[in-house]
Design a protein around this motif. Structure first.
Motif, mmCIF file in Angstrom:
data_model
loop_
_atom_site.group_PDB
_atom_site.id
_atom_site.type_symbol
_atom_site.label_atom_id
_atom_site.label_comp_id
_atom_site.label_asym_id
_atom_site.label_seq_id
_atom_site.Cartn_x
_atom_site.Cartn_y
_atom_site.Cartn_z
ATOM 1 N N ILE A 203 0.754 -1.269 0.121
ATOM 2 C CA ILE A 203 0.003 -0.281 0.502
ATOM 3 C C ILE A 203 0.771 1.738 -0.198
ATOM 4 C CG2 ILE A 203 -1.758 1.385 1.267
ATOM 5 C CD1 ILE A 203 -2.548 -1.368 3.118
ATOM 6 N N VAL A 204 0.142 2.531 -1.522
ATOM 7 C CA VAL A 204 1.626 3.190 -1.108
ATOM 8 C C VAL A 204 0.279 4.457 -0.237
ATOM 9 C CG1 VAL A 204 2.420 5.409 -2.482
ATOM 10 C CG2 VAL A 204 2.439 2.645 -2.919
ATOM 11 N N VAL A 205 0.854 5.430 0.585
ATOM 12 C CA VAL A 205 0.521 5.989 1.238
ATOM 13 C C VAL A 205 0.926 7.897 0.972
ATOM 14 C CG1 VAL A 205 -0.495 7.287 3.329
ATOM 15 C CG2 VAL A 205 -0.288 4.131 2.906
ATOM 16 N N VAL B 54 -8.286 1.491 -0.152
ATOM 17 C CA VAL B 54 -7.707 1.162 1.213
ATOM 18 C C VAL B 54 -8.624 2.734 2.219
ATOM 19 C CG1 VAL B 54 -6.402 -0.717 0.908
ATOM 20 C CG2 VAL B 54 -5.898 1.341 1.491
ATOM 21 N N PRO B 55 -9.177 2.375 3.459
ATOM 22 C CA PRO B 55 -9.714 3.142 4.436
ATOM 23 C C PRO B 55 -7.786 4.047 5.325
ATOM 24 C CG PRO B 55 -10.374 1.051 5.872
ATOM 25 C CD PRO B 55 -9.369 0.814 4.403
ATOM 26 N N ALA B 56 -7.716 4.548 4.179
ATOM 27 C CA ALA B 56 -7.267 6.491 4.198
ATOM 28 C C ALA B 56 -6.980 7.111 5.017
ATOM 29 C CB ALA B 56 -7.003 7.773 3.234
ATOM 30 N N ARG B 57 -7.251 6.524 6.268
ATOM 31 C CA ARG B 57 -6.763 7.782 8.097
ATOM 32 C C ARG B 57 -5.832 6.087 8.460
ATOM 33 N NH1 ARG B 57 -10.950 10.122 10.682
ATOM 34 N NH2 ARG B 57 -12.299 8.102 10.008
ATOM 35 N N VAL C 95 -2.163 5.904 9.731
ATOM 36 C CA VAL C 95 -1.553 6.245 10.715
ATOM 37 C C VAL C 95 -0.994 4.782 11.306
ATOM 38 C CG1 VAL C 95 -2.551 5.033 12.540
ATOM 39 C CG2 VAL C 95 -3.711 7.126 11.893
ATOM 40 N N SER C 96 -0.949 3.627 10.180
ATOM 41 C CA SER C 96 -0.165 2.724 9.965
ATOM 42 C C SER C 96 0.843 2.506 9.741
ATOM 43 C CB SER C 96 -1.276 1.330 9.395
ATOM 44 O OG SER C 96 -2.637 0.613 9.990
ATOM 45 N N ALA C 97 0.761 3.781 8.755
ATOM 46 C CA ALA C 97 2.080 3.554 8.076
ATOM 47 C C ALA C 97 3.504 5.013 9.166
ATOM 48 C CB ALA C 97 2.191 4.520 6.540
ATOM 49 N N GLY C 98 3.046 5.448 9.891
ATOM 50 C CA GLY C 98 3.168 6.310 11.289
ATOM 51 C C GLY C 98 3.110 7.477 10.574
ATOM 52 N N LEU C 99 2.503 7.709 9.405
ATOM 53 C CA LEU C 99 2.555 9.269 9.319
ATOM 54 C C LEU C 99 1.653 10.592 9.884
ATOM 55 C CD1 LEU C 99 1.551 8.411 5.251
ATOM 56 C CD2 LEU C 99 3.733 9.150 6.149
ATOM 57 N N THR D 36 -4.021 6.932 -1.098
ATOM 58 C CA THR D 36 -3.730 5.602 -1.142
ATOM 59 C C THR D 36 -3.902 4.923 -2.149
ATOM 60 O OG1 THR D 36 -5.627 4.713 -0.066
ATOM 61 C CG2 THR D 36 -4.444 5.081 1.040
ATOM 62 N N TRP D 37 -2.646 4.099 -3.017
ATOM 63 C CA TRP D 37 -2.861 3.145 -3.842
ATOM 64 C C TRP D 37 -2.523 1.721 -3.643
ATOM 65 C CZ3 TRP D 37 -1.094 8.317 -4.498
ATOM 66 C CH2 TRP D 37 -1.607 9.022 -5.065
#
Length: 172
Positions: A34-36, A92-95, A99-103, A125-126
């Motif tokens: 997943i790219v965020v 995917v759920p963006a927020r 958060v999961s990516a630590g952003l 997200t992609w």
């Protein structure tokens, strides 16, 4: 993966695709990452006299084709495709992904916040078909004790105290 010219989004992070509960297994077999991307909205001005109206976000909505954010999203999407990646946008759920990516984190008003820009951000997200070097996932959803950064940095002062929002002033 970001373009050297810096025209793409402010931050790009990759996460291992661990979202099987959201989709039918056959439809996600190709998804590997997943790219965020989190970016700051431009400096938009809301016309005076709209304080008590809801839906002002549509004046600055990054999904509208005239916005800078929309152009950046298309350019980044083209870049991913030119790399030969199979992609799907915003499934995917963006927020939660951000958060999961630590952003950033989810604040007291259920908004997503970054350290630098508060909630004045958009999240794209992609999902892609290639495994990337992953960032360390986080699941921190709570604000630190005594933190009121979201309230203090709200550009429209719609957040006037923790866990409270004036929807007439909010543009999100």
């Amino acid at each position: 993966m970001m373009k050297e010219s810096g025209v793409f989004l402010n931050r790009v992070h990759y996460m291992k695709a661990s979202i099987p509960w959201l989709f039918h297994k056959k439809s996600i077999e190709w998804i590997k990452s997943i790219v965020v991307c989190v970016g700051r909205y431009g400096k938009y001005g809301i016309p005076e006299g709209l304080d008590n109206y809801i839906g002002k976000a549509y004046l600055v909505d990054g999904r509208l084709k005239h916005s800078k954010e929309y152009s950046r999203k298309l350019e980044f999407e083209t870049y991913l495709t030119e790399l030969g990646l199979k992609t799907a946008y915003s499934i995917v759920p963006a927020r939660l992904a951000a958060v999961s990516a630590g952003l950033g984190r989810i604040g007291k008003n259920n908004f997503f916040y970054t350290e630098k820009y508060g909630s004045w951000v958009f999240i794209d997200t992609w999902v892609i078909d290639s495994e990337m070097e992953y960032d360390e996932p986080t699941r921190s959803l709570n604000c630190p004790e005594g933190c009121n950064k979201c309230v203090d940095s709200c550009p429209t002062r719609a957040l006037n105290k923790p866990l409270s929002m004036n929807r007439g002033k909010c543009i999100a």
